[in-house]
Design an enzyme around this catalytic site. Structure first.
Site, short mmCIF file in Angstrom:
data_model
loop_
_atom_site.label_atom_id
_atom_site.label_comp_id
_atom_site.label_asym_id
_atom_site.label_seq_id
_atom_site.Cartn_x
_atom_site.Cartn_y
_atom_site.Cartn_z
N LYS A 3 0.86 -1.18 0.00
CA LYS A 3 0.00 0.00 0.00
C LYS A 3 0.90 1.23 0.00
O LYS A 3 1.42 1.63 1.04
CB LYS A 3 -0.93 0.03 1.21
CG LYS A 3 -1.89 1.23 1.14
CD LYS A 3 -2.68 1.45 2.40
CE LYS A 3 -3.60 2.66 2.21
NZ LYS A 3 -2.86 3.92 1.95
N GLU B 207 10.37 1.56 10.32
CA GLU B 207 11.42 2.57 10.06
C GLU B 207 10.74 3.92 10.15
O GLU B 207 9.92 4.26 9.31
CB GLU B 207 12.04 2.33 8.67
CG GLU B 207 13.36 3.07 8.48
CD GLU B 207 13.17 4.49 7.96
OE1 GLU B 207 13.29 5.43 8.78
OE2 GLU B 207 12.92 4.65 6.77
N CYS C 190 13.98 11.22 6.21
CA CYS C 190 13.99 10.93 7.64
C CYS C 190 15.40 10.88 8.21
O CYS C 190 15.61 11.14 9.39
CB CYS C 190 13.26 9.62 7.93
SG CYS C 190 13.90 8.21 7.00
N GLU D 114 10.45 16.27 14.37
CA GLU D 114 10.77 16.12 12.95
C GLU D 114 9.91 17.07 12.13
O GLU D 114 8.68 17.02 12.18
CB GLU D 114 10.53 14.68 12.51
CG GLU D 114 10.98 14.40 11.10
CD GLU D 114 10.86 12.93 10.73
OE1 GLU D 114 11.82 12.38 10.15
OE2 GLU D 114 9.81 12.33 11.03
#
Length: 488
Positions: free
Chosen positions: A183, A259, A293, A392
């Site tokens: 997906k 992750e 990231c 982040e």
């Protein structure tokens, strides 16, 4: 660009290209805000069919046991995708907003070529290990260790580096003998859908082994995680969503690989070339508009040389324009969506509310009236405890923070919920090694070394994830261990 949307607007379910039960949804070009075309809108019905197909393919075919055939299929897929490389490049630039220069590396060509690594690993891997004879409880016994595929893998991927992350899951999962339901993010569905078309029409991969469901319905990810027919979930995305994935998957106690996010530190020791190192840090956070990231978004510099570092980082960031990603030489393209731009702008306002100073950048570029662009931005004057230094942002935003000595640099680097990546620059090997040993993170670059490679594991400590992707460690995430004992 020569985009052919009809080639990329179908689901792949049980070996067939089929329309989405929910119709289609629009895809926007983040550099122009124009509609590129439509992608198939999958529904829970489509997801159920995909899971059923993957389960059936795993349980009723010899895919998981036929190592030679799997290696053939992966090489065949690599060759087929390379024949579509320019079409894939155009889609990646238009749909992802990826700078053209990156499509020669981690945004496209690198991940496709990595399929050859996974094919080779199938052939070189020790699928069986003889543990020899023993006499547990006085019974002479011969033991053998077998490595086997986990089963059905559910893979959920983000929009920032879609090819790299899709193939970092497809490659090892298929090499290990699993079947898979992918997906992809609704922001970048064509990147995955075209791969599905190539699999269906140009490879010998059996029906049901790979299934691809594009959709704007995020509940399909929840459906994939909860379904008992799925044996493993491999997820890349935000830490908040990773927690939800882990919670949902726990209902069936399936294996989970995560992750997640990062807020990595770029540490410049006082014996390094301060100007050069600070410029590298500033440059790297502008690549793909900071949407990575593992990018280092905290620049830690010696307090005694803070002004030098600030001036060098400012010059570099002020010299990089947010520009059309299709133009050769563009480094900083658009953010992926209006939603993501709003998020970054919220953090830029927060930085000032927290007492920080925007040294350069800080807004939308005047020469880009359309598109989701943000100027490369350097922020000074914040403590590491500030939200802007802790959370982040996922934009071209760098926070510069001073430290007092090497131990203080390590303390600040580790003062984060994340532990994904980072950099250390210095000339004294002993000092560098002590800092490397002290920083709790999954990957570290020393003086510009590159850790990204198909054969090198990638992943994080703390809230940056669970497990490793890529390399032998990433491959073995998709395997189970079976011990067989027989009379000696």
């Amino acid at each position: 660009m020569n985009l052919r949307p009809t080639d990329s607007s179908a689901l792949l379910v049980d070996g067939k290209l089929v329309p989405g039960s929910g119709g289609t949804f629009d895809i926007l070009n983040p550099a122009t805000e124009e509609v590129l075309g439509q992608a198939a809108e999958g529904t829970s019905v489509d997801m159920d069919a995909a899971i059923a197909a993957a389960r059936r393919a795993f349980d009723t075919t010899d895919w998981s046991r036929n190592h030679t055939f799997r290696a053939h299929c992966l090489r065949q897929l690599c060759d087929a995708l390379e024949s579509h490389i320019e079409e894939l490049r155009d889609i990646t630039i238009a749909e992802v907003g990826a700078p053209r220069m990156l499509t020669s590396g981690p945004q496209l060509e690198g991940p496709i070529d990595d399929l050859r690594y996974w094919a080779q690993l199938i052939e070189s891997y020790s699928w069986q290990q003889d543990l020899g004879n023993s006499s547990p409880m006085g019974v002479p016994t011969h033991r053998q260790l077998l490595k086997e595929a986990v089963g059905v893998v559910g893979a959920i991927t983000p929009w920032n580096f879609p090819h790299q992350i899709n193939f970092a899951k497809l490659g090892p999962a298929l090499a290990a003998g699993n079947t898979i339901v992918l997906k992809p993010a609704p922001d970048t569905p064509w990147c995955a859908a075209l791969v599905g078309k190539v699999i269906a029409e140009e490879t010998d991969i059996p029906a049901g082994v790979v299934n691809i469901i594009t959709s704007t319905d995020h509940s399909l990810g929840t459906q994939l995680c909860a379904d008992p027919r799925v044996d493993l979930i491999s997820f890349t995305g935000s830490t908040a969503t990773g927690r939800a994935v882990m919670s949902t998957a726990s209902s069936t106690l399936k294996k989970v690989f995560l992750e997640l996010g990062g807020k990595s530190a770029f540490i410049v020791l006082d014996d390094a070339d301060i100007k050069s190192a600070s410029s590298v840090a500033a440059f790297s956070v502008c690549v793909h508009a900071g949407q990575g990231c593992a990018l280092s978004t905290r620049l830690l510099v010696p307090r005694s040389r803070y002004d030098e570092a600030l001036a060098a980082a400012t010059r570099t960031m002020a010299g990089i324009r947010a520009a059309d990603p299709s133009i050769p030489g563009t480094i900083c393209g658009p953010l992926s969506s209006a939603r993501q731009r709003d998020r970054v702008e919220g953090y830029l306002k927060l930085a000032q509310d927290e007492g920080g100073t925007v040294v350069t950048g800080g807004g939308r570029p005047d020469d880009q009236p359309r598109g989701y662009f943000i100027e490369p931005t350097l922020i000074a004057g914040l403590e590491n405890s500030s939200r802007v230094a802790q959370e982040e942002i996922f934009g071209p935003v760098l926070v510069i923070i001073p430290f007092d000595d090497d131990d203080d640099a390590v303390r600040i680097a580790n003062d984060s919920p994340y532990g994904l990546s980072g950099s250390v620059w210095g000339t004294d090997p002993d000092r560098v090694n002590r800092v490397v040993a002290g920083v709790r993170t999954g990957t570290l670059s020393v003086n510009g070394g590159v850790w990204y490679s198909a054969d090198a594991p990638f992943g994080g400590y703390k809230q940056s994830g669970i497990g490793r992707e890529m390399g032998l460690a990433g491959f073995e995430e998709y395997l189970e261990t079976k011990l067989v004992a027989s009379p000696a």
